[in-house]
Design a protein around this motif. Structure first.
Motif, PDB file in Angstrom:
ATOM      1  N   VAL A  87       0.880  -1.327   0.442  1.00  0.00           N
ATOM      2  CA  VAL A  87       0.034  -0.163   0.065  1.00  0.00           C
ATOM      3  C   VAL A  87       0.930   0.906  -0.359  1.00  0.00           C
ATOM      4  CG1 VAL A  87      -2.580  -0.666   1.179  1.00  0.00           C
ATOM      5  CG2 VAL A  87       0.037  -0.284   2.204  1.00  0.00           C
ATOM      6  N   PRO A  88       0.298   2.204  -0.131  1.00  0.00           N
ATOM      7  CA  PRO A  88      -1.305   2.492  -1.438  1.00  0.00           C
ATOM      8  C   PRO A  88      -0.851   1.829  -2.896  1.00  0.00           C
ATOM      9  CG  PRO A  88       0.251   4.688  -1.105  1.00  0.00           C
ATOM     10  CD  PRO A  88       0.770   3.329  -0.387  1.00  0.00           C
ATOM     11  N   VAL A  89      -1.291   1.995  -3.819  1.00  0.00           N
ATOM     12  CA  VAL A  89      -1.281   2.267  -5.183  1.00  0.00           C
ATOM     13  C   VAL A  89      -1.191   3.692  -5.715  1.00  0.00           C
ATOM     14  CG1 VAL A  89      -2.414   1.676  -7.140  1.00  0.00           C
ATOM     15  CG2 VAL A  89      -2.368  -0.754  -4.938  1.00  0.00           C
ATOM     16  N   VAL A  90      -0.309   4.008  -6.116  1.00  0.00           N
ATOM     17  CA  VAL A  90       0.008   5.070  -5.954  1.00  0.00           C
ATOM     18  C   VAL A  90       0.801   5.227  -7.830  1.00  0.00           C
ATOM     19  CG1 VAL A  90       1.909   5.707  -4.359  1.00  0.00           C
ATOM     20  CG2 VAL A  90       3.040   5.022  -6.235  1.00  0.00           C
ATOM     21  N   GLU A  91       0.411   6.545  -8.180  1.00  0.00           N
ATOM     22  CA  GLU A  91      -0.237   7.065  -9.564  1.00  0.00           C
ATOM     23  C   GLU A  91       0.774   5.835 -11.126  1.00  0.00           C
ATOM     24  OE1 GLU A  91      -0.230  11.261 -10.215  1.00  0.00           O
ATOM     25  OE2 GLU A  91      -1.673  11.365  -8.607  1.00  0.00           O
ATOM     26  N   SER A  92       1.974   6.142 -11.106  1.00  0.00           N
ATOM     27  CA  SER A  92       2.796   4.772 -10.986  1.00  0.00           C
ATOM     28  C   SER A  92       2.390   3.959 -11.415  1.00  0.00           C
ATOM     29  CB  SER A  92       4.167   5.743 -11.324  1.00  0.00           C
ATOM     30  OG  SER A  92       4.732   5.661 -10.309  1.00  0.00           O
ATOM     31  N   MET A  93       1.810   3.671 -10.855  1.00  0.00           N
ATOM     32  CA  MET A  93       1.935   1.873 -10.642  1.00  0.00           C
ATOM     33  C   MET A  93       0.321   1.345 -10.861  1.00  0.00           C
ATOM     34  SD  MET A  93       2.441   0.803  -6.525  1.00  0.00           S
ATOM     35  CE  MET A  93       2.019  -0.041  -6.826  1.00  0.00           C
ATOM     36  N   GLU A  95      -2.313   2.321 -13.969  1.00  0.00           N
ATOM     37  CA  GLU A  95      -2.289   1.076 -14.786  1.00  0.00           C
ATOM     38  C   GLU A  95      -2.012  -0.276 -14.548  1.00  0.00           C
ATOM     39  OE1 GLU A  95      -0.620   2.211 -18.765  1.00  0.00           O
ATOM     40  OE2 GLU A  95      -1.962   0.650 -19.785  1.00  0.00           O
ATOM     41  N   ALA A  96      -0.878  -0.641 -14.021  1.00  0.00           N
ATOM     42  CA  ALA A  96      -0.502  -1.998 -13.952  1.00  0.00           C
ATOM     43  C   ALA A  96      -1.124  -2.640 -12.949  1.00  0.00           C
ATOM     44  CB  ALA A  96       1.200  -2.185 -13.109  1.00  0.00           C
ATOM     45  N   MET A  97      -1.389  -1.838 -11.680  1.00  0.00           N
ATOM     46  CA  MET A  97      -2.925  -2.159 -10.313  1.00  0.00           C
ATOM     47  C   MET A  97      -4.165  -2.788 -11.581  1.00  0.00           C
ATOM     48  SD  MET A  97      -5.222  -0.851  -8.799  1.00  0.00           S
ATOM     49  CE  MET A  97      -5.602   0.207  -9.274  1.00  0.00           C
ATOM     50  N   ASN A  98      -4.326  -2.130 -12.074  1.00  0.00           N
ATOM     51  CA  ASN A  98      -5.748  -2.313 -12.625  1.00  0.00           C
ATOM     52  C   ASN A  98      -6.365  -3.317 -13.443  1.00  0.00           C
ATOM     53  OD1 ASN A  98      -8.472  -1.647 -13.083  1.00  0.00           O
ATOM     54  ND2 ASN A  98      -7.519  -0.955 -15.697  1.00  0.00           N
ATOM     55  N   ARG A  99      -4.669  -3.806 -14.590  1.00  0.00           N
ATOM     56  CA  ARG A  99      -4.891  -5.497 -15.118  1.00  0.00           C
ATOM     57  C   ARG A  99      -4.030  -6.440 -14.360  1.00  0.00           C
ATOM     58  NH1 ARG A  99      -0.061  -4.925 -18.456  1.00  0.00           N
ATOM     59  NH2 ARG A  99       0.492  -2.719 -17.941  1.00  0.00           N
ATOM     60  N   HIS A 107      -2.332 -20.589 -13.193  1.00  0.00           N
ATOM     61  CA  HIS A 107      -0.541 -20.804 -13.200  1.00  0.00           C
ATOM     62  C   HIS A 107      -0.317 -19.625 -13.857  1.00  0.00           C
ATOM     63  CE1 HIS A 107      -3.623 -21.872 -17.391  1.00  0.00           C
ATOM     64  NE2 HIS A 107      -2.373 -20.742 -17.323  1.00  0.00           N
ATOM     65  N   VAL A 108      -1.470 -18.571 -14.052  1.00  0.00           N
ATOM     66  CA  VAL A 108      -0.591 -17.292 -15.053  1.00  0.00           C
ATOM     67  C   VAL A 108      -0.203 -16.213 -13.588  1.00  0.00           C
ATOM     68  CG1 VAL A 108      -0.743 -15.137 -15.818  1.00  0.00           C
ATOM     69  CG2 VAL A 108      -1.730 -17.772 -16.950  1.00  0.00           C
ATOM     70  N   SER A 109       0.942 -15.460 -13.503  1.00  0.00           N
ATOM     71  CA  SER A 109       1.211 -15.094 -12.697  1.00  0.00           C
ATOM     72  C   SER A 109       0.890 -12.830 -13.020  1.00  0.00           C
ATOM     73  CB  SER A 109       2.962 -14.696 -12.216  1.00  0.00           C
ATOM     74  OG  SER A 109       2.611 -13.509 -11.428  1.00  0.00           O
ATOM     75  N   GLU A 110       0.212 -12.740 -11.917  1.00  0.00           N
ATOM     76  CA  GLU A 110       0.280 -11.151 -12.361  1.00  0.00           C
ATOM     77  C   GLU A 110       1.423 -10.931 -12.520  1.00  0.00           C
ATOM     78  OE1 GLU A 110      -1.657 -12.752  -9.883  1.00  0.00           O
ATOM     79  OE2 GLU A 110      -3.754 -12.771 -10.662  1.00  0.00           O
ATOM     80  N   PHE A 111       1.863 -10.916 -11.909  1.00  0.00           N
ATOM     81  CA  PHE A 111       3.735  -9.756 -11.766  1.00  0.00           C
ATOM     82  C   PHE A 111       4.168 -10.625 -13.246  1.00  0.00           C
ATOM     83  CE2 PHE A 111       3.932 -10.815  -7.190  1.00  0.00           C
ATOM     84  CZ  PHE A 111       3.896  -9.462  -7.309  1.00  0.00           C
ATOM     85  N   LYS A 112       4.457 -11.258 -13.870  1.00  0.00           N
ATOM     86  CA  LYS A 112       4.522 -11.365 -15.721  1.00  0.00           C
ATOM     87  C   LYS A 112       3.744 -10.488 -16.217  1.00  0.00           C
ATOM     88  CE  LYS A 112       7.151 -15.454 -15.733  1.00  0.00           C
ATOM     89  NZ  LYS A 112       7.370 -16.783 -15.182  1.00  0.00           N
ATOM     90  N   GLU A 113       2.510 -10.638 -15.831  1.00  0.00           N
ATOM     91  CA  GLU A 113       1.542 -10.024 -17.162  1.00  0.00           C
ATOM     92  C   GLU A 113       0.915  -8.095 -16.872  1.00  0.00           C
ATOM     93  OE1 GLU A 113      -0.522 -11.427 -19.309  1.00  0.00           O
ATOM     94  OE2 GLU A 113       0.854 -13.255 -18.382  1.00  0.00           O
ATOM     95  N   THR A 114       1.655  -8.244 -15.931  1.00  0.00           N
ATOM     96  CA  THR A 114       1.710  -6.632 -15.584  1.00  0.00           C
ATOM     97  C   THR A 114       3.412  -6.089 -15.887  1.00  0.00           C
ATOM     98  OG1 THR A 114       2.311  -6.862 -12.918  1.00  0.00           O
ATOM     99  CG2 THR A 114      -0.467  -6.408 -13.903  1.00  0.00           C
ATOM    100  N   GLY A 115       4.277  -6.408 -15.915  1.00  0.00           N
ATOM    101  CA  GLY A 115       5.600  -5.939 -15.090  1.00  0.00           C
ATOM    102  C   GLY A 115       5.597  -5.027 -13.932  1.00  0.00           C
ATOM    103  N   GLN A 179       3.055  12.609  -0.017  1.00  0.00           N
ATOM    104  CA  GLN A 179       4.299  12.649  -1.423  1.00  0.00           C
ATOM    105  C   GLN A 179       3.830  11.454  -2.145  1.00  0.00           C
ATOM    106  OE1 GLN A 179       6.216  14.930  -1.392  1.00  0.00           O
ATOM    107  NE2 GLN A 179       5.112  15.754   0.556  1.00  0.00           N
ATOM    108  N   MET A 180       2.944  10.764  -2.043  1.00  0.00           N
ATOM    109  CA  MET A 180       2.979   9.188  -1.958  1.00  0.00           C
ATOM    110  C   MET A 180       2.615   9.207  -3.570  1.00  0.00           C
ATOM    111  SD  MET A 180       2.839   6.812   0.881  1.00  0.00           S
ATOM    112  CE  MET A 180       3.767   6.471   2.181  1.00  0.00           C
ATOM    113  N   HIS A 181       1.457  10.561  -3.569  1.00  0.00           N
ATOM    114  CA  HIS A 181       0.591  10.206  -4.632  1.00  0.00           C
ATOM    115  C   HIS A 181      -0.292   8.950  -4.950  1.00  0.00           C
ATOM    116  CE1 HIS A 181       2.646  14.187  -5.753  1.00  0.00           C
ATOM    117  NE2 HIS A 181       3.608  13.672  -5.921  1.00  0.00           N
ATOM    118  N   ALA A 182      -1.506   8.790  -3.935  1.00  0.00           N
ATOM    119  CA  ALA A 182      -1.849   7.417  -3.652  1.00  0.00           C
ATOM    120  C   ALA A 182      -2.579   7.645  -4.245  1.00  0.00           C
ATOM    121  CB  ALA A 182      -1.792   7.376  -2.033  1.00  0.00           C
ATOM    122  N   VAL A 183      -3.550   7.050  -4.842  1.00  0.00           N
ATOM    123  CA  VAL A 183      -4.809   6.576  -6.203  1.00  0.00           C
ATOM    124  C   VAL A 183      -5.786   6.210  -5.250  1.00  0.00           C
ATOM    125  CG1 VAL A 183      -3.845   6.874  -8.328  1.00  0.00           C
ATOM    126  CG2 VAL A 183      -4.047   5.160  -6.806  1.00  0.00           C
TER     127      VAL A 183
END
Ligand SMILES: Cc1cc2nc3c(=O)[nH]c(=O)nc-3n(C[C@H](O)[C@H](O)[C@H](O)COP(=O)(O)O)c2cc1C
Length: 205
Positions: A87-93, A95-99, A107-115, A179-183
């Motif tokens: 936490v928190p999800v911040v602006e730069s993350m 799009e990846a968070m949404n995906r 068997h699919v890792s969301e880490f690989k799918e989202t970067g 300072q984090m720019h959380a969403v």
């Protein structure tokens, strides 16, 4: 107008509750499956359940359109009894968070799918999201179940056993959350937290 929740279906109840409980913070909860796959999912039901002991809670609902199937995050937590709350999800993350919220097979890792970058936690068997300002390593305390198949909600409560904070967001013994720019999340849309204001109120902690 008034709405009587009795008789309302899951979707309408969700819209009623999530439309009013706004803005909600968003956490990325990361786990490892029984099959060893690293999993991460966004959850906006994240909350502080207790301060001392430090307990975090979030709620996972079953997939109703898939006959009440449990989400991977819940199955992984039931199996490992350990997880990380990032936490928190911040602006730069954002799009990846949404995906990462899309339905991927287990068997699919969301880490690989989202970067998003996985870094192993120290005290629990789960990955941390390296991009996150804060990662809380948690051990499962309790899962409370509400509702009936296929609409079950599982309230997960975990104890924080270690906190990792990016140095840039820590100063004078405090987290610099402004300072984090959380969403955050409204009913559906996301919101930013750059526009802050303050009141001087005296209360004791
Ligand atoms: C911003 C956001 C917040 C979400 N919050 C929740 C939540 O609090 N509880 C929940 O069950 N699902 C929530 N979801 C949906 C899950 O992230 C989604 O069902 C995901 O596929 C679950 O992944 P998993 O099967 O890997 O656990 C949310 C999705 C998004 C994008």
């Amino acid at each position: 107008m008034k709405l009587d929740p009795k008789g309302m279906d899951f979707r309408d109840l969700h819209h009623l509750l999530a439309g009013a409980v706004v803005p909600r913070p968003i956490a990325l909860v990361s786990t490892i499956g029984e099959n060893g796959v690293y999993n991460v999912a966004p959850l906006s039901s994240i909350s502080i359940a207790s301060v001392k002991p430090p307990l975090l809670s979030f709620s996972l609902s079953t997939r109703r359109r898939k006959d009440g199937e449990k989400k991977d995050t819940l199955r992984n937590i039931e199996f490992r009894r350990e997880f990380v709350v990032n936490v928190p999800v911040v602006e730069s993350m954002a799009e990846a968070m949404n995906r990462s919220g899309a339905e991927y097979p287990d068997h699919v890792s969301e880490f690989k799918e989202t970067g998003l970058t996985a870094v192993m936690a120290e005290r629990v068997y789960a990955p941390m999201v390296a991009e996150s300002p804060v990662s809380f390593e948690c051990r499962l305390v309790q899962i409370l179940e509400f509702g009936e198949h296929p609409s079950v909600s599982s309230l997960v409560i975990g104890e924080v056993v270690m906190a990792h904070i990016k140095d840039e967001f820590y100063a004078n013994g405090e987290l610099q959350s402004n300072q984090m720019h959380a969403v955050g999340r409204l009913l559906e849309p996301y919101c930013r937290t750059r526009d802050t204001f303050d009141f001087k109120v005296e209360y004791t902690l």
